[in-house]
Design an enzyme around this catalytic site. Sequence first.
Site, short mmCIF file in Angstrom:
data_model
loop_
_atom_site.label_atom_id
_atom_site.label_comp_id
_atom_site.label_asym_id
_atom_site.label_seq_id
_atom_site.Cartn_x
_atom_site.Cartn_y
_atom_site.Cartn_z
N ARG A 189 0.86 -1.19 0.00
CA ARG A 189 0.00 0.00 0.00
C ARG A 189 0.89 1.23 0.00
O ARG A 189 1.86 1.31 0.77
CB ARG A 189 -0.88 -0.01 1.27
CG ARG A 189 -1.91 1.08 1.30
CD ARG A 189 -2.62 1.17 2.64
NE ARG A 189 -1.85 1.97 3.59
CZ ARG A 189 -2.36 2.43 4.74
NH1 ARG A 189 -3.63 2.12 5.08
NH2 ARG A 189 -1.64 3.17 5.56
N TYR A 218 -3.00 11.36 6.65
CA TYR A 218 -3.25 9.97 7.09
C TYR A 218 -2.26 9.02 6.42
O TYR A 218 -1.95 9.15 5.24
CB TYR A 218 -4.68 9.50 6.73
CG TYR A 218 -4.67 8.00 6.80
CD1 TYR A 218 -4.53 7.23 5.66
CD2 TYR A 218 -4.59 7.38 8.04
CE1 TYR A 218 -4.38 5.86 5.75
CE2 TYR A 218 -4.42 6.01 8.13
CZ TYR A 218 -4.32 5.25 6.98
OH TYR A 218 -4.15 3.90 7.08
N ASP A 269 -5.16 3.84 0.27
CA ASP A 269 -6.28 4.11 1.18
C ASP A 269 -6.62 5.60 1.13
O ASP A 269 -5.85 6.44 1.59
CB ASP A 269 -5.88 3.70 2.61
CG ASP A 269 -7.06 3.70 3.57
OD1 ASP A 269 -6.92 3.17 4.68
OD2 ASP A 269 -8.13 4.23 3.20
N HIS A 276 -9.12 6.81 2.62
CA HIS A 276 -9.52 7.06 4.03
C HIS A 276 -10.75 7.95 4.11
O HIS A 276 -10.87 8.79 5.00
CB HIS A 276 -8.34 7.64 4.81
CG HIS A 276 -8.24 7.08 6.19
ND1 HIS A 276 -8.59 7.81 7.30
CD2 HIS A 276 -7.85 5.88 6.64
CE1 HIS A 276 -8.40 7.08 8.39
NE2 HIS A 276 -7.94 5.91 8.01
N GLU A 300 -8.99 1.92 -1.54
CA GLU A 300 -9.72 1.68 -0.29
C GLU A 300 -10.40 2.93 0.24
O GLU A 300 -9.85 4.03 0.18
CB GLU A 300 -8.77 1.14 0.77
CG GLU A 300 -9.46 0.87 2.09
CD GLU A 300 -8.52 0.65 3.23
OE1 GLU A 300 -7.31 0.53 3.01
OE2 GLU A 300 -9.00 0.62 4.38
N GLU A 338 -13.76 -1.40 6.86
CA GLU A 338 -13.06 -1.54 8.15
C GLU A 338 -13.87 -0.95 9.30
O GLU A 338 -13.67 -1.33 10.44
CB GLU A 338 -11.68 -0.90 8.10
CG GLU A 338 -11.66 0.59 8.00
CD GLU A 338 -10.25 1.15 7.89
OE1 GLU A 338 -9.42 0.58 7.18
OE2 GLU A 338 -9.98 2.17 8.54
N ARG A 363 -13.55 -5.21 4.03
CA ARG A 363 -12.37 -5.06 4.89
C ARG A 363 -12.63 -5.27 6.37
O ARG A 363 -11.76 -5.00 7.19
CB ARG A 363 -11.82 -3.65 4.69
CG ARG A 363 -11.33 -3.36 3.31
CD ARG A 363 -9.84 -3.41 3.20
NE ARG A 363 -9.21 -2.41 4.03
CZ ARG A 363 -8.20 -2.69 4.86
NH1 ARG A 363 -7.77 -3.92 4.98
NH2 ARG A 363 -7.63 -1.74 5.58
N GLU A 409 -4.20 -7.14 5.33
CA GLU A 409 -3.34 -5.98 5.66
C GLU A 409 -2.41 -6.40 6.79
O GLU A 409 -2.83 -7.03 7.75
CB GLU A 409 -4.21 -4.80 6.08
CG GLU A 409 -3.42 -3.54 6.43
CD GLU A 409 -4.32 -2.39 6.80
OE1 GLU A 409 -5.50 -2.62 7.13
OE2 GLU A 409 -3.85 -1.24 6.76
N TRP A 418 -11.05 12.29 8.55
CA TRP A 418 -9.59 12.10 8.67
C TRP A 418 -9.18 10.88 7.87
O TRP A 418 -9.78 9.84 7.93
CB TRP A 418 -9.21 11.88 10.14
CG TRP A 418 -7.78 11.45 10.27
CD1 TRP A 418 -6.66 12.19 9.95
CD2 TRP A 418 -7.31 10.17 10.70
NE1 TRP A 418 -5.54 11.47 10.19
CE2 TRP A 418 -5.88 10.23 10.64
CE3 TRP A 418 -7.91 9.00 11.13
CZ2 TRP A 418 -5.07 9.14 11.02
CZ3 TRP A 418 -7.13 7.92 11.49
CH2 TRP A 418 -5.74 8.02 11.44
C1 CS2 Z 1 -6.50 2.46 8.08
C2 CS2 Z 1 -6.36 2.34 9.56
O1 CS2 Z 1 -5.12 0.57 7.91
C3 CS2 Z 1 -6.06 1.17 7.41
O2 CS2 Z 1 -6.67 0.79 6.40
O3 CS2 Z 1 -7.76 2.84 7.65
O4 CS2 Z 1 -5.02 2.59 9.87
C4 CS2 Z 1 -7.23 3.29 10.38
O5 CS2 Z 1 -6.82 4.61 10.15
C5 CS2 Z 1 -7.09 2.96 11.84
O6 CS2 Z 1 -7.42 1.61 12.03
C6 CS2 Z 1 -7.98 3.85 12.68
O7 CS2 Z 1 -7.92 3.47 14.02
MG MG Z 2 -8.25 1.94 5.86
#
Ligand code: CS2
Ligand code: MG
Length: 405
Positions: free
Chosen positions: A147, A159, A212, A214, A238, A264, A285, A341, A405
Site C-alpha cells: 500500500r 493519514y 487508502d 480514508h 480503499e 473496516e 475489509r 493488511e 480524517w
Molecule cells: C486504516 C487504519 O489501515 C487502514 O486501512 O484505515 O489505519 C485506520 O486509520 C485505523 O485503524 C484507525 O484506528
Molecule cells: Mg483503511
Amino acid sequence: MKIKEIKVFVCCPGRNFVTVKVITEDGTYGLGDGTVNGRELAVVSYLEEHVVPCLIGKDAHQIEDIWQYLYKGAYWQNGAISIAAISAIDMALWDIKGKLAKMPVYLLLGGKSRKGVTVYVHANGETIDEVIGNLGAYIKQGYKAVRLQCALPNSKGTYGTMEGKKNYYELQGNRPLPPENEWSTTKYLNFIPELFKKAREKFGYEIELCHDVHSRITPIEAARLGKLLEPYQLLFLEDAVTTENQEGYKILREQTHIPLATGEKFNTLWDAKEMIQNQWIDYVRTAATHGGGLTALRRLADFASLYHVRTAPHGAPDLSPICLMAHMHFNLWAPNFGIQEFVGFGTPEINEVFQYQVEMKEGLLYMDDQPGLGIDFDEEAAKKHPYKRSYLPVNRLEDGTLWNW
Ligand code: CS2
Ligand code: MG
C-alpha cells in the site's frame, strides 16, 4: 464447560490495546481483542460493567448462543463499542474451543483453503521518493502487495504517513489530545497519481499496489481519482468515500473500473449488505475486532462470496496481535479470501506482552499449528505498559472546516 472468570486488560506497549481473557472452570483460557482506537476505556467499561456479569457460569462451548445473547439481548445492539466487546468475547471462545479440541481454529472452521496468507504491507513517506524507496525495500523482502501513502507536500500531517516518527506505535501511542491534520482535496487529486506513475515506471506492473483514500473525498471526486489511477492497475482503492451514504459507491462504479475496497468501520453484516449485493465493492475489509469476531466474519465471508466480493481484513497497528492471529485462521479457511493488511511483526514491547509466531515467505504469512488461536498474553508484562489516553487525529480543510480524517 462453564466460564469461571473473565478478565479485561488495557495496556499500552507503544499504543493502547484492549484484551479479554475468558477462563473456564478447568483453567482453559481464551484471548480476544477489543481495541477501539481512541475509545479503549469505553470498551473496557462495556465489558466489565455490562457483559462479564452475564457470562459467568455460561457454557463456553455455546459460542453462537452467547453471540446472539450479547447482540440481540443488548437491545441497543449496534455500534463500534458494543460490537468490539462482543468480538473480543467471541475470539476468546473460539480460542478456548480450539484448545479443548486440541485443534487450531482454522480446522474447526473447515480447514485450509490455501497454503498461506497473502499480505499487503505499508510503504509510506513524506515524499514520493521516500515512498518509492520503501516500496523497493518491501519488494526486495519478497512482499507481493504494497500500500502506498504519501504526505501531501507542505501539509500538516496526512493519514498513513509517519510525520517523522519511527513507527506507527510511536506515532499513535502518545496523543493526549487529537492532533489536527490539514487537508486539501485539490492538492491530493493533483498529487497522488504522480505517486503511482512513479511506482509503475520504476517497478513495473507485477507488484500489487493499493491505496487508502480514508474516506476523505466525495463520490464524484473519487470517480475522478479512480479514472486518474486506472492506468496504474491498483489491486484496490480503499475507502474512496465514506460509507454513511453507500449509494455514493454507485456513482463510483458507473465512472471507473478501479477495484474498490471498504468496510473496516462496518460492525455488522447489515452494514455491508447493500454494497455487497449491489456489487459496488470488490473487497470487504471488516476485521474480527470490529465486525463481531470469527462468528460474524464467517457469515460476512459467505454472504460476500455470493457476489464475487473477496475479504481483505483490516490489519492496522490498532488491531492487536490477537486479531492478527484470529485473521490467520479466518484467512486460511475463507474460500473467498483476498488479502490481509499487515503492519509487521510488532515491536519488542508488543512482543513481550503478546506471544505468537508468524513468518513471511514469498509474500505469504504462515503460522505453526497450535490449538486455538495460537497466541498468549503476558499479564505481568502488560502491567509494565499502563494505559495512556491517546486519540486519532482530526482533519480540517485549509479554511478550518472539520473534515473526515
Ligand atoms: C486504516 C487504519 O489501515 C487502514 O486501512 O484505515 O489505519 C485506520 O486509520 C485505523 O485503524 C484507525 O484506528
Ligand atoms: Mg483503511
